[in-house]
Motif scaffolding. Sequence first.
Motif, PDB file in Angstrom:
ATOM      1  N   LEU A  21       0.797  -1.384   0.057  1.00  0.00           N
ATOM      2  CA  LEU A  21       0.012  -0.015  -0.034  1.00  0.00           C
ATOM      3  C   LEU A  21       0.895   1.083   0.016  1.00  0.00           C
ATOM      4  CD1 LEU A  21      -2.888   1.485   0.415  1.00  0.00           C
ATOM      5  CD2 LEU A  21      -2.369   1.201   2.860  1.00  0.00           C
ATOM      6  N   TYR A  22       1.931   1.258   0.930  1.00  0.00           N
ATOM      7  CA  TYR A  22       2.750   2.498   0.853  1.00  0.00           C
ATOM      8  C   TYR A  22       3.223   2.606  -0.455  1.00  0.00           C
ATOM      9  CZ  TYR A  22       6.755   5.646   1.802  1.00  0.00           C
ATOM     10  OH  TYR A  22       7.593   6.386   1.700  1.00  0.00           O
ATOM     11  N   ARG A  25      10.651   5.980 -11.347  1.00  0.00           N
ATOM     12  CA  ARG A  25       9.656   5.446 -11.512  1.00  0.00           C
ATOM     13  C   ARG A  25       9.396   4.604 -12.830  1.00  0.00           C
ATOM     14  NH1 ARG A  25       7.977  10.885  -8.808  1.00  0.00           N
ATOM     15  NH2 ARG A  25       7.680  10.168  -6.788  1.00  0.00           N
ATOM     16  N   SER A  26      10.275   3.726 -12.946  1.00  0.00           N
ATOM     17  CA  SER A  26      10.302   2.947 -14.560  1.00  0.00           C
ATOM     18  C   SER A  26       9.152   2.275 -14.482  1.00  0.00           C
ATOM     19  CB  SER A  26      11.375   2.329 -14.466  1.00  0.00           C
ATOM     20  OG  SER A  26      11.483   1.269 -13.693  1.00  0.00           O
ATOM     21  N   ALA A  27       8.935   1.974 -15.869  1.00  0.00           N
ATOM     22  CA  ALA A  27       7.824   1.009 -16.061  1.00  0.00           C
ATOM     23  C   ALA A  27       7.835  -0.384 -15.360  1.00  0.00           C
ATOM     24  CB  ALA A  27       7.593   0.785 -17.550  1.00  0.00           C
ATOM     25  N   GLN A  28       8.957  -1.058 -15.162  1.00  0.00           N
ATOM     26  CA  GLN A  28       9.174  -2.352 -14.671  1.00  0.00           C
ATOM     27  C   GLN A  28       9.205  -2.289 -13.357  1.00  0.00           C
ATOM     28  OE1 GLN A  28      12.738  -4.297 -15.988  1.00  0.00           O
ATOM     29  NE2 GLN A  28      11.923  -4.804 -17.905  1.00  0.00           N
ATOM     30  N   ARG A  29       9.738  -1.271 -12.581  1.00  0.00           N
ATOM     31  CA  ARG A  29       9.496  -1.105 -11.284  1.00  0.00           C
ATOM     32  C   ARG A  29       8.184  -0.663 -10.555  1.00  0.00           C
ATOM     33  NH1 ARG A  29      12.656   3.313  -7.219  1.00  0.00           N
ATOM     34  NH2 ARG A  29      12.505   2.126  -5.387  1.00  0.00           N
ATOM     35  N   MET A  30       7.644   0.081 -11.363  1.00  0.00           N
ATOM     36  CA  MET A  30       5.997   0.424 -11.270  1.00  0.00           C
ATOM     37  C   MET A  30       5.328  -0.787 -11.283  1.00  0.00           C
ATOM     38  SD  MET A  30       4.171   3.191 -10.072  1.00  0.00           S
ATOM     39  CE  MET A  30       4.955   4.518 -10.697  1.00  0.00           C
ATOM     40  N   ALA A  31       5.518  -1.585 -12.165  1.00  0.00           N
ATOM     41  CA  ALA A  31       4.795  -2.811 -12.655  1.00  0.00           C
ATOM     42  C   ALA A  31       4.903  -3.650 -11.284  1.00  0.00           C
ATOM     43  CB  ALA A  31       5.218  -3.390 -13.957  1.00  0.00           C
ATOM     44  N   ARG A  32       6.122  -3.850 -10.642  1.00  0.00           N
ATOM     45  CA  ARG A  32       6.344  -4.793  -9.770  1.00  0.00           C
ATOM     46  C   ARG A  32       5.620  -4.245  -8.335  1.00  0.00           C
ATOM     47  NH1 ARG A  32      11.587  -4.442 -10.176  1.00  0.00           N
ATOM     48  NH2 ARG A  32      12.001  -2.719  -8.300  1.00  0.00           N
ATOM     49  N   GLN A  33       5.674  -2.966  -8.113  1.00  0.00           N
ATOM     50  CA  GLN A  33       4.844  -2.388  -6.939  1.00  0.00           C
ATOM     51  C   GLN A  33       3.470  -2.392  -7.185  1.00  0.00           C
ATOM     52  OE1 GLN A  33       6.444   1.657  -7.207  1.00  0.00           O
ATOM     53  NE2 GLN A  33       8.343   1.180  -5.924  1.00  0.00           N
ATOM     54  N   LEU A  34       2.702  -2.372  -8.375  1.00  0.00           N
ATOM     55  CA  LEU A  34       1.531  -2.493  -8.411  1.00  0.00           C
ATOM     56  C   LEU A  34       1.119  -3.987  -8.458  1.00  0.00           C
ATOM     57  CD1 LEU A  34       0.791   0.363 -11.026  1.00  0.00           C
ATOM     58  CD2 LEU A  34       0.400   0.310  -8.581  1.00  0.00           C
ATOM     59  N   ALA A  35       2.016  -4.816  -8.989  1.00  0.00           N
ATOM     60  CA  ALA A  35       1.457  -6.166  -8.651  1.00  0.00           C
ATOM     61  C   ALA A  35       1.665  -6.568  -7.524  1.00  0.00           C
ATOM     62  CB  ALA A  35       2.678  -7.091  -9.388  1.00  0.00           C
ATOM     63  N   ALA A  36       2.078  -6.014  -6.503  1.00  0.00           N
ATOM     64  CA  ALA A  36       2.249  -6.264  -5.152  1.00  0.00           C
ATOM     65  C   ALA A  36       0.929  -5.885  -4.481  1.00  0.00           C
ATOM     66  CB  ALA A  36       3.526  -5.660  -4.186  1.00  0.00           C
ATOM     67  N   LEU A  37       0.476  -5.016  -4.943  1.00  0.00           N
ATOM     68  CA  LEU A  37      -0.958  -4.140  -4.446  1.00  0.00           C
ATOM     69  C   LEU A  37      -2.060  -5.129  -4.989  1.00  0.00           C
ATOM     70  CD1 LEU A  37      -2.278  -1.868  -3.190  1.00  0.00           C
ATOM     71  CD2 LEU A  37      -2.737  -0.941  -5.255  1.00  0.00           C
ATOM     72  N   LEU A  38      -1.781  -5.675  -6.127  1.00  0.00           N
ATOM     73  CA  LEU A  38      -2.682  -6.810  -6.652  1.00  0.00           C
ATOM     74  C   LEU A  38      -2.940  -7.883  -5.755  1.00  0.00           C
ATOM     75  CD1 LEU A  38      -2.439  -5.934 -10.286  1.00  0.00           C
ATOM     76  CD2 LEU A  38      -4.413  -5.718  -9.132  1.00  0.00           C
ATOM     77  N   ARG A  39      -1.672  -8.510  -5.289  1.00  0.00           N
ATOM     78  CA  ARG A  39      -1.732  -9.635  -4.526  1.00  0.00           C
ATOM     79  C   ARG A  39      -2.539  -9.464  -3.175  1.00  0.00           C
ATOM     80  NH1 ARG A  39       3.811  -9.626  -6.369  1.00  0.00           N
ATOM     81  NH2 ARG A  39       4.380  -8.863  -4.372  1.00  0.00           N
TER      82      ARG A  39
END
Length: 267
Positions: free
Chosen positions: A114-115, A124-138
Amino acid sequence: MTTPQSPVLEFPVMLHGRTGAILRKVSAKGQEWAREYVMTGAFSQPRRMRQVPPGEVVIVHSGGDFDIIPHPRWRVHLFSDVFMHLDEGVPDAESERAREAFESFCLSTPWGALYHAVSPSPPRSAQRMARQLAALLRFWDVLQGPRYAFWFDRKYTLEELVEDIYGMTLEAWCPGGAASVREHLTLTVERMARATREECMEAVLRVLPVLMRANADLKHREVLSDPDFLRERLDALRPEEFESLSSAYRFSVNGALYAWDRALAQQ
């Protein structure tokens, strides 16, 4: 390693209370984590956790911390102080590796996911943001319980929070949307995670006109509305500069847009 999911949402006790008390506890925990990393190369979960009941308000941004009379509340945005103490406590040579390890550790928890979704740190690269948002989805299901204070006195659902922060980004990556915010976010994460530089470029170019309409104070609107000018400016960015906005995250792209506006004023 991802923390096993619980049907009950729990956050570290240190994130609940009045502002001053939380900052003291977060600072102490940051120092503790720094010492632990130096000794073991890893981070352990906070021992003291507290349930976040459905409907309880969780403050996730300073703009949502609107109490005139201070009350004990969940103040997840104050977790940012931990990074300063990590940097101070870890040798410079290990600093970058420690930050990467700590981000992975945080993303294995619902409170950390969440944080990082609300306050993603650069680049805020595409790959890094994808990793962060994937964690939110989990952790999506369990994080749907609270209501989130992000701006002023409005209480957001998780869907509304993601739509407010990432709506422009989701539309830039997946024009036309999906049946729900969660599905739109899922599609965006899939595309971000495997995007080429050109695909990132196209996503940024799609979000720029939306930001132009949202920012009425830009002075050189005609030039900044020219797709050829925008592509030229993006092509001219150094690789690390382009990486930092390649996710089409609105706040990163906004910074570039205003920088170009200022540069035009000096010509």
